[in-house]
Design a protein around this motif. Structure first.
Motif, PDB file in Angstrom:
ATOM      1  N   TYR A  53       0.837  -1.202   0.000  1.00  0.00           N
ATOM      2  CA  TYR A  53       0.000   0.000   0.000  1.00  0.00           C
ATOM      3  C   TYR A  53       0.874   1.255   0.000  1.00  0.00           C
ATOM      4  O   TYR A  53       1.998   1.225   0.515  1.00  0.00           O
ATOM      5  N   PRO A  54       0.349   2.334  -0.624  1.00  0.00           N
ATOM      6  CA  PRO A  54      -0.867   2.352  -1.439  1.00  0.00           C
ATOM      7  C   PRO A  54      -0.633   1.628  -2.756  1.00  0.00           C
ATOM      8  O   PRO A  54       0.502   1.577  -3.244  1.00  0.00           O
ATOM      9  N   ASN A  55      -1.661   1.083  -3.322  1.00  0.00           N
ATOM     10  CA  ASN A  55      -1.576   0.375  -4.591  1.00  0.00           C
ATOM     11  C   ASN A  55      -2.858   0.634  -5.371  1.00  0.00           C
ATOM     12  O   ASN A  55      -3.897   0.089  -4.993  1.00  0.00           O
ATOM     13  N   PRO A  56      -2.802   1.494  -6.385  1.00  0.00           N
ATOM     14  CA  PRO A  56      -1.666   2.065  -7.104  1.00  0.00           C
ATOM     15  C   PRO A  56      -0.816   3.004  -6.238  1.00  0.00           C
ATOM     16  O   PRO A  56      -1.308   3.590  -5.284  1.00  0.00           O
ATOM     17  N   VAL A  57       0.477   3.113  -6.613  1.00  0.00           N
ATOM     18  CA  VAL A  57       1.416   3.921  -5.849  1.00  0.00           C
ATOM     19  C   VAL A  57       2.039   4.985  -6.750  1.00  0.00           C
ATOM     20  O   VAL A  57       2.284   4.741  -7.928  1.00  0.00           O
TER      21      VAL A  57
END
Length: 198
Positions: free
Chosen positions: A126-130
């Motif tokens: 995380y975050p994901n997307p980054v």
């Protein structure tokens, strides 16, 4: 035409991964990601033009070519949407989202894929997307973390002492796209997790 990029939209006549209509969709972008969570596949997308959308249709494939619809979701009034696929029997599944606009036009996101993991050993990204910094949290000892692209090209490697159960990785210099984080344990076992770089 299919795509290996992670962002769709713009001129349908020239942009790979966007299925052609008789109109040009200027400025339509949908960022899609997929990851394995608790033996399910978590699909998430960010649509900045959600106000123009009427419905999202999530499609799944086991070979990256033949897709079937598995869910139809209304617009929730926000840019961020998600869907959890609890019924994927395959180790690797491919996903895309079909966007139905209020104007009657439809278009597709790019295609992403995720490796299913049902292990009790849990990993969170995380975050994901980054965009800049990615945090990797693990419930077991890892000796090495590697990040590589879908093409197999390696972009970074971080050796660990085995006691780090949380690591922060600076991905700010990576080009936008689909990557995989590979974790290697002391016995040589390896697991890979998808991550989308904005």
């Amino acid at each position: 035409r299919n795509t290996t990029t992670v962002q769709g939209g713009m001129d349908l006549a020239s942009a790979p991964g966007i299925y052609h209509t008789n109109l040009v969709l200027a400025g339509h972008y949908l960022t899609l990601s997929a990851s394995s969570q608790n033996c399910s596949q978590f699909i998430q997308w960010n649509d900045k033009e959600f106000a123009e959308a009427k419905e999202y249709q999530v499609e799944r494939s086991y070979d990256g070519a033949d897709f079937e619809r598995i869910a139809s979701l209304p617009v929730n009034g926000k840019a961020l949407h998600s869907y959890t696929d609890n019924n994927s029997p395959q180790a690797i599944s491919y996903y895309r989202v079909k966007v139905l606009l209020e104007s009657g036009i439809t278009y597709y996101s790019s295609v992403v894929y995720s490796a299913k993991s049902c292990s009790e050993e849990k990993v969170s990204l995380y975050p994901n997307p980054v965009k800049d910094q990615l945090t990797v949290s693990m419930t077991y000892k890892v000796s090495e973390i590697t990040i590589y692209a879908a093409s197999g090209k390696e972009f970074g490697k971080w050796p660990l002492n085995g006691n780090n159960l949380q690591v922060k990785l600076d991905l700010s210099n990576l080009p936008a796209g689909q990557y995989f984080i590979r974790l290697k344990d002391a016995s040589g076992g390896q697991k890979a997790y998808p991550v989308l770089k904005l």
